[in-house]
Design a protein around this motif. Structure first.
Motif, PDB file in Angstrom:
ATOM      1  N   VAL A 159       5.872   3.532   0.414  1.00 30.24           N
ATOM      2  CA  VAL A 159       5.149   2.273   0.195  1.00 30.24           C
ATOM      3  C   VAL A 159       5.499   1.310   1.328  1.00 30.24           C
ATOM      4  CG1 VAL A 159       4.692   0.417  -1.469  1.00 30.24           C
ATOM      5  CG2 VAL A 159       5.582   2.595  -2.285  1.00 30.24           C
ATOM      6  N   THR A 160       4.487   0.588   1.816  1.00 38.61           N
ATOM      7  CA  THR A 160       4.742  -0.508   2.756  1.00 38.61           C
ATOM      8  C   THR A 160       4.374  -1.810   2.060  1.00 38.61           C
ATOM      9  OG1 THR A 160       4.300   0.860   4.672  1.00 38.61           O
ATOM     10  CG2 THR A 160       4.136  -1.519   4.997  1.00 38.61           C
ATOM     11  N   VAL A 161       5.316  -2.747   2.095  1.00 44.61           N
ATOM     12  CA  VAL A 161       5.107  -4.025   1.422  1.00 44.61           C
ATOM     13  C   VAL A 161       5.060  -5.110   2.490  1.00 44.61           C
ATOM     14  CG1 VAL A 161       6.037  -5.623  -0.294  1.00 44.61           C
ATOM     15  CG2 VAL A 161       6.400  -3.161  -0.572  1.00 44.61           C
ATOM     16  N   HIS A 179       1.162   2.358 -11.004  1.00 42.79           N
ATOM     17  CA  HIS A 179       0.654   3.685 -10.694  1.00 42.79           C
ATOM     18  C   HIS A 179       1.340   4.164  -9.427  1.00 42.79           C
ATOM     19  CE1 HIS A 179      -2.153   1.781  -7.850  1.00 42.79           C
ATOM     20  NE2 HIS A 179      -2.353   0.911  -8.786  1.00 42.79           N
ATOM     21  N   GLU A 180       1.225   5.474  -9.185  1.00 43.67           N
ATOM     22  CA  GLU A 180       1.971   6.117  -8.094  1.00 43.67           C
ATOM     23  C   GLU A 180       3.435   5.654  -8.157  1.00 43.67           C
ATOM     24  OE1 GLU A 180      -0.783   6.703  -4.507  1.00 43.67           O
ATOM     25  OE2 GLU A 180      -1.484   4.879  -5.482  1.00 43.67           O
ATOM     26  N   GLY A 210       9.627   1.591   1.806  1.00 40.35           N
ATOM     27  CA  GLY A 210      10.514   2.257   0.857  1.00 40.35           C
ATOM     28  C   GLY A 210       9.842   3.459   0.231  1.00 40.35           C
ATOM     29  N   ILE A 211      10.615   4.167  -0.583  1.00 38.54           N
ATOM     30  CA  ILE A 211      10.027   5.308  -1.298  1.00 38.54           C
ATOM     31  C   ILE A 211       9.319   4.835  -2.559  1.00 38.54           C
ATOM     32  CG2 ILE A 211      11.644   7.055  -0.422  1.00 38.54           C
ATOM     33  CD1 ILE A 211      13.103   6.782  -3.196  1.00 38.54           C
ATOM     34  N   ALA A 271       0.852  -1.199   0.000  1.00 40.53           N
ATOM     35  CA  ALA A 271       0.000   0.000   0.000  1.00 40.53           C
ATOM     36  C   ALA A 271       0.876   1.233   0.000  1.00 40.53           C
ATOM     37  CB  ALA A 271      -0.887  -0.005   1.245  1.00 40.53           C
ATOM     38  N   THR A 272       0.423   2.257  -0.706  1.00 42.49           N
ATOM     39  CA  THR A 272       1.153   3.530  -0.690  1.00 42.49           C
ATOM     40  C   THR A 272       0.570   4.412   0.409  1.00 42.49           C
ATOM     41  OG1 THR A 272      -0.358   4.405  -2.345  1.00 42.49           O
ATOM     42  CG2 THR A 272       1.721   3.544  -3.151  1.00 42.49           C
ATOM     43  N   HIS A 273       1.390   5.332   0.911  1.00 44.99           N
ATOM     44  CA  HIS A 273       0.953   6.294   1.919  1.00 44.99           C
ATOM     45  C   HIS A 273       1.849   7.516   1.812  1.00 44.99           C
ATOM     46  CE1 HIS A 273       4.381   4.562   3.961  1.00 44.99           C
ATOM     47  NE2 HIS A 273       3.815   3.373   3.817  1.00 44.99           N
TER      48      HIS A 273
END
Ligand code: FAD
Length: 406
Positions: free
Chosen positions: A142-144, A290-291, A157-158, A136-138
């Motif tokens: 990003v958290t994986v 995306h993003e 990570g970025i 998920a992006t925030h």
């Protein structure tokens, strides 16, 4: 590992490992999450054309690879039933012509070189046994989330890259759930100790046997110590995975006496350990990400192996994505859209060319006779020139820019 300049990569295959090295060379940190608990040495060969070896050389890997690789002098195209040469495509001058060598080598040797360099790099963390499941992006990147058995392994990570191959989980998570299509063809692969192969088959040459509904390629690997054999035929067996075991009998049944010369059937017979792989492909995705998330390699554009370019395209992707991210380290989303625009047309063109080549290789009857006539008439040098657009590729040096801020 600090998230502020870390790129998270799903998959430690050829694409993911190359990307990690290319990113680290430009000042990023990389966290690779690989589902396999051990990176097993897959016992088959790989052709690496100059467009790929140029990237690997720029990453400082030539010293680790050269001792294992063989530089083929030519591709020898022969007719399956009588072993007569149709044409010989010259490769002896590949390094002079393209500025980088054409190599054939054992996949395990390529993988060991990449893993060795990754493990030695202080800015790359390789997590084995970690299967990426969600992401998920925030606001901070990003958290994986990956799973190691029942334990959750998180990486921050970025940006995030799916390098997780043909059956990519990341591609599905990015909204493209279409499954790869089975190509109704199966590849059988084996390594034969060189001393068990006839002397002519030990020469530094890629030999391509063309027969009805199938073809066989063999070339020396491990600095000449073994011969890699790949046999591809129409077949309905369709299960995922690289390493389903097969037998010489199963392979010989597809390459029957009469249509296939005794010489190549003898080579099939002496290879004790065969594995098989159902060929699949899917159209190059229209949208890769995306993003601050994108795909590379087979996850984005799986292709049939008839031009030996799948891994080469993953390696090219890695070089271009690293260049683009280094050019806009503060805006990975912009970098990734530029990378996708750079890569979409080329990978789709190579994918189409590979599919067409497969059709031509597997002609039978009158079509095969016309193909052989045209190949002879054109001659090896002109056939080789037809691949210049693939082999002469370079990552755009103009987009090479400063390393990400450490
Ligand atoms: P892969 O090599 O498939 O790597 C993906 C990695 O991701 C794997 O390690 C996998 O375990 C991991 N993974 C998957 N899902 C997850 C998850 N959810 N979480 C974490 N990790 C995950 N190409 C060439 O250039 N030259 C050749 O001569 C050549 N010959 C070929 C011959 C055959 C018969 C075939 C079938 C292919 C050939 N190719 C060749 C193509 C080449 O093998 C592939 O294109 C290449 O391996 C793709 O690399 P990749 O890194 O994108 O994917």
């Amino acid at each position: 590992m600090a998230a502020s300049r870390t790129i998270v990569v799903a998959g430690g295959g050829i694409g993911g490992l190359t990307l990690a090295l290319a990113l680290a060379q430009r000042g990023f940190r990389v966290a690779i999450l690989e589902q396999a608990a051990q990176l097993e040495e897959i016992g088959a060969g790989i052709q690496l054309s100059p467009n790929a070896t140029r990237v690997l050389t720029d990453l400082g890997l030539a010293g680790r690879l050269r001792g294992h690789a063989v530089s083929p002098q030519a591709v020898r195209v022969v007719r399956a039933h009588n072993a007569k040469e149709i044409t010989r495509i010259p490769l002896a001058d590949a390094e002079r012509r393209f500025g980088a060598p054409y190599w054939v080598l054992r996949r395990g040797d390529l993988q060991s070189a990449l893993v060795g360099a990754v493990r030695e790099h202080p800015d790359i963390a390789l997590e084995l046994g970690a299967r990426v499941e969600t992401f998920a992006t925030h606001a901070n990147g990003v958290t994986v989330k990956a799973m190691r058995g029942r334990t959750s392994v998180d990486a921050q990570g970025i940006a995030f890259v799916g390098a997780d191959g043909l059956w990519s989980t990341v591609r599905g998570g990015l909204g493209d759930a279409a499954a790869p299509r089975f190509a109704r063809r199966v590849a059988w692969r084996a390594l034969v100790p060189a001393e068990m192969a006839p002397p002519a088959m030990r020469e530094p040459v890629v030999t391509l046997w063309l027969g009805p509904n199938g073809h066989i390629v063999h070339y020396p690997v491990q600095a000449g110590a073994a011969i890699n054999v790949v046999a591809i035929a129409k077949d309905n067996w369709n299960e995922p995975g690289w390493s389903t075991a097969s037998t010489p009998g199963e392979v010989l049944a597809r390459f029957a006496a009469g249509a296939w010369s005794r010489h190549v059937r003898d080579l099939i017979g002496v290879a004790a350990h065969w594995t098989k792989w159902a060929l699949a492909e899917r159209a190059v995705a229209r949208r890769w990400g995306h993003e601050q998330m994108t795909l590379i390699g087979d996850a984005a554009h799986p292709m049939l192996p008839f031009l030996a370019q799948g891994a080469a395209m993953a390696i090219e992707d890695a070089a271009v994505l690293a260049l683009r991210l280094a050019a806009s380290p503060d805006d990975p989303a912009v970098a990734m859209r530029k990378y996708e625009a750079d890569r979409r047309d080329r990978t789709a063109k190579v994918q189409r060319a590979a599919r067409k080549t497969g059709q031509i290789y597997h002609y039978r009857g009158a079509d095969a006779a016309v193909r052989d006539f045209v190949m002879r008439k054109l001659g090896g040098a002109r056939l080789r020139n037809r691949y210049d657009w693939i082999y002469s590729w370079r990552a755009d040096p103009d987009s090479a820019v400063p390393s990400a801020n450490k």
